[in-house]
Design a protein around this motif. Structure first.
Motif, PDB file in Angstrom:
ATOM      1  N   THR A 168       0.854  -1.183   0.000  1.00  0.00           N
ATOM      2  CA  THR A 168       0.000   0.000   0.000  1.00  0.00           C
ATOM      3  C   THR A 168       0.890   1.234   0.000  1.00  0.00           C
ATOM      4  OG1 THR A 168      -0.145   0.048   2.411  1.00  0.00           O
ATOM      5  CG2 THR A 168      -1.885  -1.139   1.239  1.00  0.00           C
ATOM      6  N   ALA A 169       0.474   2.233  -0.742  1.00  0.00           N
ATOM      7  CA  ALA A 169       1.241   3.471  -0.860  1.00  0.00           C
ATOM      8  C   ALA A 169       0.344   4.661  -0.596  1.00  0.00           C
ATOM      9  CB  ALA A 169       1.835   3.579  -2.264  1.00  0.00           C
ATOM     10  N   GLU A 170       0.900   5.636   0.121  1.00  0.00           N
ATOM     11  CA  GLU A 170       0.197   6.885   0.416  1.00  0.00           C
ATOM     12  C   GLU A 170       1.131   8.056   0.134  1.00  0.00           C
ATOM     13  OE1 GLU A 170      -2.948   7.311   1.415  1.00  0.00           O
ATOM     14  OE2 GLU A 170      -3.372   5.178   1.740  1.00  0.00           O
ATOM     15  N   VAL A 171       0.671   9.015  -0.653  1.00  0.00           N
ATOM     16  CA  VAL A 171       1.444  10.234  -0.868  1.00  0.00           C
ATOM     17  C   VAL A 171       1.353  11.059   0.414  1.00  0.00           C
ATOM     18  CG1 VAL A 171       1.628  12.369  -2.195  1.00  0.00           C
ATOM     19  CG2 VAL A 171       1.060  10.222  -3.355  1.00  0.00           C
ATOM     20  N   VAL A 172       2.509  11.413   0.961  1.00  0.00           N
ATOM     21  CA  VAL A 172       2.537  12.206   2.191  1.00  0.00           C
ATOM     22  C   VAL A 172       2.844  13.673   1.921  1.00  0.00           C
ATOM     23  CG1 VAL A 172       3.063  10.250   3.689  1.00  0.00           C
ATOM     24  CG2 VAL A 172       4.944  11.560   2.712  1.00  0.00           C
ATOM     25  N   ARG A 173       3.355  13.959   0.724  1.00  0.00           N
ATOM     26  CA  ARG A 173       3.623  15.353   0.335  1.00  0.00           C
ATOM     27  C   ARG A 173       3.596  15.433  -1.175  1.00  0.00           C
ATOM     28  NH1 ARG A 173       4.041  20.316  -0.460  1.00  0.00           N
ATOM     29  NH2 ARG A 173       5.838  21.595   0.017  1.00  0.00           N
ATOM     30  N   ASN A 174       2.740  16.304  -1.694  1.00  0.00           N
ATOM     31  CA  ASN A 174       2.663  16.517  -3.129  1.00  0.00           C
ATOM     32  C   ASN A 174       3.030  17.965  -3.397  1.00  0.00           C
ATOM     33  OD1 ASN A 174       2.161  15.996  -5.833  1.00  0.00           O
ATOM     34  ND2 ASN A 174       0.001  16.510  -5.668  1.00  0.00           N
TER      35      ASN A 174
ATOM     36  N   VAL B 114       5.426   3.659   1.533  1.00  0.00           N
ATOM     37  CA  VAL B 114       4.920   2.364   1.071  1.00  0.00           C
ATOM     38  C   VAL B 114       5.197   1.317   2.139  1.00  0.00           C
ATOM     39  CG1 VAL B 114       5.003   0.618  -0.753  1.00  0.00           C
ATOM     40  CG2 VAL B 114       5.449   3.026  -1.318  1.00  0.00           C
ATOM     41  N   GLU B 115       4.195   0.475   2.401  1.00  0.00           N
ATOM     42  CA  GLU B 115       4.327  -0.640   3.331  1.00  0.00           C
ATOM     43  C   GLU B 115       4.051  -1.934   2.579  1.00  0.00           C
ATOM     44  OE1 GLU B 115       5.544  -0.002   6.216  1.00  0.00           O
ATOM     45  OE2 GLU B 115       5.237   2.163   6.142  1.00  0.00           O
ATOM     46  N   VAL B 116       4.850  -2.972   2.872  1.00  0.00           N
ATOM     47  CA  VAL B 116       4.715  -4.264   2.198  1.00  0.00           C
ATOM     48  C   VAL B 116       4.496  -5.349   3.241  1.00  0.00           C
ATOM     49  CG1 VAL B 116       5.777  -5.928   0.621  1.00  0.00           C
ATOM     50  CG2 VAL B 116       6.281  -3.482   0.367  1.00  0.00           C
ATOM     51  N   TYR B 117       3.510  -6.191   2.983  1.00  0.00           N
ATOM     52  CA  TYR B 117       3.164  -7.314   3.862  1.00  0.00           C
ATOM     53  C   TYR B 117       3.090  -8.583   3.029  1.00  0.00           C
ATOM     54  CZ  TYR B 117       1.861  -3.713   7.195  1.00  0.00           C
ATOM     55  OH  TYR B 117       1.894  -2.646   8.055  1.00  0.00           O
ATOM     56  N   ASP B 118       3.296  -9.736   3.686  1.00  0.00           N
ATOM     57  CA  ASP B 118       3.114 -10.998   2.977  1.00  0.00           C
ATOM     58  C   ASP B 118       1.712 -11.536   3.250  1.00  0.00           C
ATOM     59  OD1 ASP B 118       3.157 -12.303   5.469  1.00  0.00           O
ATOM     60  OD2 ASP B 118       5.115 -13.219   5.150  1.00  0.00           O
ATOM     61  N   ALA B 119       1.421 -12.699   2.687  1.00  0.00           N
ATOM     62  CA  ALA B 119       0.088 -13.285   2.793  1.00  0.00           C
ATOM     63  C   ALA B 119      -0.303 -13.598   4.230  1.00  0.00           C
ATOM     64  CB  ALA B 119       0.010 -14.542   1.933  1.00  0.00           C
ATOM     65  N   ASP B 120       0.682 -13.789   5.103  1.00  0.00           N
ATOM     66  CA  ASP B 120       0.403 -14.059   6.515  1.00  0.00           C
ATOM     67  C   ASP B 120       0.410 -12.779   7.348  1.00  0.00           C
ATOM     68  OD1 ASP B 120       0.112 -16.829   6.203  1.00  0.00           O
ATOM     69  OD2 ASP B 120       2.297 -17.095   6.269  1.00  0.00           O
ATOM     70  N   ASP B 121       0.403 -11.637   6.674  1.00  0.00           N
ATOM     71  CA  ASP B 121       0.369 -10.317   7.300  1.00  0.00           C
ATOM     72  C   ASP B 121       1.643  -9.952   8.051  1.00  0.00           C
ATOM     73  OD1 ASP B 121      -1.313  -8.118   7.096  1.00  0.00           O
ATOM     74  OD2 ASP B 121      -2.030  -8.329   9.154  1.00  0.00           O
ATOM     75  N   HIS B 122       2.771 -10.589   7.684  1.00  0.00           N
ATOM     76  CA  HIS B 122       4.066 -10.183   8.227  1.00  0.00           C
ATOM     77  C   HIS B 122       4.504  -8.912   7.507  1.00  0.00           C
ATOM     78  CE1 HIS B 122       4.368 -14.647   9.010  1.00  0.00           C
ATOM     79  NE2 HIS B 122       4.416 -14.104  10.219  1.00  0.00           N
ATOM     80  N   HIS B 123       4.963  -7.935   8.267  1.00  0.00           N
ATOM     81  CA  HIS B 123       5.449  -6.673   7.702  1.00  0.00           C
ATOM     82  C   HIS B 123       6.859  -6.936   7.171  1.00  0.00           C
ATOM     83  CE1 HIS B 123       5.860  -2.058   8.486  1.00  0.00           C
ATOM     84  NE2 HIS B 123       5.725  -2.341   7.203  1.00  0.00           N
TER      85      HIS B 123
END
Length: 149
Positions: A92-98, A107-116
């Protein structure tokens, strides 16, 4: 062409199997089914860092383009790998400053077991001369103008 379709049609994105699933208003989400050829270990399925980075860069860029409404190449990306990625990934990605010339996205990345598995912050160029560039070559002007549709 929608922004989601534009990103999903990028040859490298297709080759890796990344799928942009949601994009708009400075937010984007993508998933990547982990395959054997993504592994950095010949004896186990552990995502190569470049695969995770590519997912981060793709989803971050989509979030930025959803606001900038123009091709916005990556200027810089910093990624922290927090755990080995051994299963399908989602980001998931969120613009924090435009800003006027650059945008910053988290950007945050997780696997199928919800591990960060990773956190990243990227900077993307959002201004330009409005002319042709290697990023717009072969993309019709109407598609570039309607990136946020």
């Amino acid at each position: 062409m929608s922004l989601q379709a534009l990103f999903n049609d990028i040859p490298f994105v297709e080759e890796l199997g990344i799928e942009l699933t949601d994009v708009g208003d400075g937010h984007a989400e993508a998933r990547l089914p982990l395959r054997d050829e993504h592994s950095s270990n010949p004896n186990a399925r552990i995502a190569h860092g470049g695969v995770t980075y590519s997912l981060v860069d793709t989803v971050g860029g989509a979030a930025v383009v959803s606001l900038s409404e123009r091709i916005s190449p990556t200027v810089d990306m910093r990624i922290d790998y927090l755990a080995p990625a051994t299963d399908d990934l989602r980001a998931t990605a969120e613009v924090v400053r435009n800003g006027g010339s650059v945008a910053v996205v988290d950007v945050e990345v997780y696997d199928a077991d919800d591990h960060h598995v990773a956190s990243a912050r990227g900077t993307y160029k959002t201004d330009g001369d409005g002319g042709q560039s290697p990023w717009t070559e072969g993309v019709d002007a109407e598609s570039v103008e309607k990136l946020s549709d």
